[in-house]
Structures are given as structure tokens and as C-alpha cells.
Design a protein around this motif. Structure first.
Motif, PDB file in Angstrom:
ATOM      1  N   MET A   1      32.678  31.881  43.808  1.00 32.64           N
ATOM      2  CA  MET A   1      32.574  33.119  44.140  1.00 32.64           C
ATOM      3  C   MET A   1      32.620  34.821  43.583  1.00 32.64           C
ATOM      4  N   LYS A   2      31.322  35.481  43.934  1.00 33.22           N
ATOM      5  CA  LYS A   2      31.486  36.712  43.367  1.00 33.22           C
ATOM      6  C   LYS A   2      31.700  37.961  44.064  1.00 33.22           C
ATOM      7  N   LEU A   3      33.272  38.809  43.800  1.00 32.58           N
ATOM      8  CA  LEU A   3      33.400  39.783  43.712  1.00 32.58           C
ATOM      9  C   LEU A   3      32.990  40.620  43.138  1.00 32.58           C
ATOM     10  N   ILE A   4      32.813  41.567  43.037  1.00 33.61           N
ATOM     11  CA  ILE A   4      33.372  43.344  43.057  1.00 33.61           C
ATOM     12  C   ILE A   4      34.919  43.709  42.378  1.00 33.61           C
ATOM     13  N   LEU A   5      35.247  44.610  41.273  1.00 35.05           N
ATOM     14  CA  LEU A   5      36.916  44.597  41.618  1.00 35.05           C
ATOM     15  C   LEU A   5      37.185  46.115  42.024  1.00 35.05           C
ATOM     16  N   ARG A   6      37.451  46.550  43.179  1.00 35.49           N
ATOM     17  CA  ARG A   6      38.108  48.291  43.319  1.00 35.49           C
ATOM     18  C   ARG A   6      39.125  48.879  41.943  1.00 35.49           C
ATOM     19  N   TYR A  25      41.530  32.098  44.875  1.00 42.17           N
ATOM     20  CA  TYR A  25      41.840  33.291  44.520  1.00 42.17           C
ATOM     21  C   TYR A  25      41.263  34.623  44.735  1.00 42.17           C
ATOM     22  N   GLY A  26      40.215  34.645  44.540  1.00 44.72           N
ATOM     23  CA  GLY A  26      39.585  36.184  45.801  1.00 44.72           C
ATOM     24  C   GLY A  26      39.781  35.836  47.298  1.00 44.72           C
ATOM     25  N   ARG A  27      39.953  34.933  48.236  1.00 42.10           N
ATOM     26  CA  ARG A  27      39.967  35.286  49.599  1.00 42.10           C
ATOM     27  C   ARG A  27      41.703  35.040  50.067  1.00 42.10           C
ATOM     28  N   ASN A  28      42.660  34.992  48.607  1.00 45.01           N
ATOM     29  CA  ASN A  28      43.902  34.677  49.552  1.00 45.01           C
ATOM     30  C   ASN A  28      44.366  35.954  48.271  1.00 45.01           C
ATOM     31  N   TYR A  29      44.352  36.203  47.348  1.00 50.98           N
ATOM     32  CA  TYR A  29      45.056  37.434  46.986  1.00 50.98           C
ATOM     33  C   TYR A  29      43.858  38.589  46.746  1.00 50.98           C
ATOM     34  N   LEU A  30      42.188  38.519  46.289  1.00 44.66           N
ATOM     35  CA  LEU A  30      42.279  40.258  45.243  1.00 44.66           C
ATOM     36  C   LEU A  30      41.222  40.495  46.831  1.00 44.66           C
ATOM     37  N   ILE A  31      40.843  40.174  47.595  1.00 46.67           N
ATOM     38  CA  ILE A  31      40.608  40.930  48.894  1.00 46.67           C
ATOM     39  C   ILE A  31      41.876  41.352  49.628  1.00 46.67           C
ATOM     40  N   PRO A  32      42.633  40.888  50.250  1.00 41.59           N
ATOM     41  CA  PRO A  32      43.446  40.882  50.675  1.00 41.59           C
ATOM     42  C   PRO A  32      44.160  42.588  50.277  1.00 41.59           C
ATOM     43  N   GLY A  34      43.193  44.298  48.505  1.00 39.69           N
ATOM     44  CA  GLY A  34      42.285  45.467  47.997  1.00 39.69           C
ATOM     45  C   GLY A  34      41.769  45.275  46.884  1.00 39.69           C
ATOM     46  N   LYS A  35      42.424  44.777  46.070  1.00 35.57           N
ATOM     47  CA  LYS A  35      42.076  44.591  44.603  1.00 35.57           C
ATOM     48  C   LYS A  35      40.151  44.300  44.632  1.00 35.57           C
ATOM     49  N   ALA A  36      39.540  44.197  45.749  1.00 42.07           N
ATOM     50  CA  ALA A  36      37.821  43.719  45.456  1.00 42.07           C
ATOM     51  C   ALA A  36      37.810  43.087  46.240  1.00 42.07           C
ATOM     52  N   MET A  37      36.103  43.302  46.500  1.00 37.83           N
ATOM     53  CA  MET A  37      35.217  42.928  47.722  1.00 37.83           C
ATOM     54  C   MET A  37      34.692  42.122  47.694  1.00 37.83           C
ATOM     55  N   MET A  38      33.710  41.253  48.148  1.00 34.74           N
ATOM     56  CA  MET A  38      32.417  40.521  48.456  1.00 34.74           C
ATOM     57  C   MET A  38      31.482  40.868  47.695  1.00 34.74           C
ATOM     58  N   ALA A  39      30.905  40.530  46.922  1.00 31.27           N
ATOM     59  CA  ALA A  39      29.483  41.261  46.181  1.00 31.27           C
ATOM     60  C   ALA A  39      28.461  41.103  46.914  1.00 31.27           C
ATOM     61  N   THR A  40      28.176  42.039  48.175  1.00 31.19           N
ATOM     62  CA  THR A  40      26.882  41.670  48.801  1.00 31.19           C
ATOM     63  C   THR A  40      25.836  43.094  48.819  1.00 31.19           C
ATOM     64  N   GLU A  41      25.306  42.603  48.852  1.00 29.77           N
ATOM     65  CA  GLU A  41      23.468  44.188  48.912  1.00 29.77           C
ATOM     66  C   GLU A  41      24.293  45.557  49.461  1.00 29.77           C
ATOM     67  N   GLY A  42      24.880  45.077  50.360  1.00 30.05           N
ATOM     68  CA  GLY A  42      25.163  46.821  50.270  1.00 30.05           C
ATOM     69  C   GLY A  42      26.694  46.962  49.877  1.00 30.05           C
TER      70      GLY A  42
END
Length: 147
Positions: A1-6, A25-32, A34-42
Motif C-alpha cells: 500500500m502506497k501512502l504519503i506521510l502527513r 498498518y496503513g489502514r488500521n493505524y497510519l490513516i485513522p 491522521g499520520k498518512a493519506m492514500m497516494a492518489t493523483e489528487g
């Protein structure tokens, strides 16, 4: 899973980095958290805009720090203290005392940014270094005189 760290994440990366992590790790910890977001074009475009804004803010901060450094280089403060025998001070002069003396001259500096080159326990002339931003560290003269 690719994420961008906030924000900076220990042992993973710094804010703005694109990282590859396990899905749980991304879905259950980082994203909830607020430490990361999905790496989309937007999200990538938003990240570029945020980096540009941060660079502009940093430039303004450095310019303000350089102006403050020039003002501080020409400043000296006098601190009057009570003394005992042998011209020794009761206690010592601290960075809080220097911050208060600067505040009387309408220069507000946080006491944690002031470092004294040596312990001040006698009357005389001393040097204090102010840690403003990065490598900008002006020095001021501190005169300690008898009350």
C-alpha cells in the motif's frame, strides 16, 4: 500500500515522503491517526502545493530572523544584581534574566533560545547566544553590574 506521510513517523519517514507499507498498518493505524493519506493523483498534487507554501513560509521566517539578528547584534543588556563579599552575586544570572532584560527593550525572545556561554556568578561582561532559526545565531553583550 502506497501512502504519503502527513507528519514524521519514527523509523518510517518524514512528512511528505511517499512510503510503501503493509495494508493493515496503513489502514488500521497510519490513516485513522491522521499520520498518512492514500497516494492518489489528487493527494500528490495537494502535497506539491503544501510543499510550495511551506517553502514560502520558511523564506519569510528566515528573512524575519535575519532582520532580528541584525537588531540583536547591536544590542547589549545591563542586568543589575545584589552582590556580597568579593563582588560575588547572590545566586546567578540566568537566561530568563537576559530574556526579561531584552523584553524591557521591546525585543521578545523565548528564554529557551538564549544560551549563556558560561555561568554568570560575578560582575562583568558576558556573551549570550540567541538561537533564532537554523544557523542564524546572533550574540549579545550582557553587562552584570552592582545594584
Amino acid at each position: 500500500m502506497k501512502l504519503i506521510l502527513r507528519e514524521d513517523v519514527n523509523k518510517l519517514g518524514d512528512a511528505g515522503d511517499m512510503v510503501e507499507v503493509r495494508a493493515g498498518y496503513g489502514r488500521n493505524y497510519l490513516i485513522p491517526q491522521g499520520k498518512a493519506m492514500m497516494a492518489t493523483e489528487g493527494a500528490l498534487k495537494q502535497l506539491e502545493r503544501m510543499k510550495e507554501k511551506a517553502e514560502r513560509r520558511a523564506e519569510l521566517t528566515i528573512e524575519a530572523a535575519q532582520d532580528m539578528a541584525e537588531r540583536l547584534e547591536t544590542t547589549s543588556v545591563t542586568i543589575s544584581v545584589s552582590v556580597g563579599e568579593d563582588e560575588r552575586i547572590h545566586g546567578s544570572v540566568t537566561n530568563q534574566d537576559v530574556a526579561d532584560a531584552l523584553d524591557e527593550r521591546d525585543i521578545t525572545i523565548d528564554k529557551r533560545k538564549i544560551s549563556l556561554d558560561q555561568d554568570i556568578k560575578t560582575l562583568g561582561e558576558y556573551t549570550a547566544t540567541i538561537n533564532l532559526v537554523g544557523e542564524i545565531k546572533p550574540q549579545i553583550k550582557v553587562w552584570v553590574v552592582k545594584q
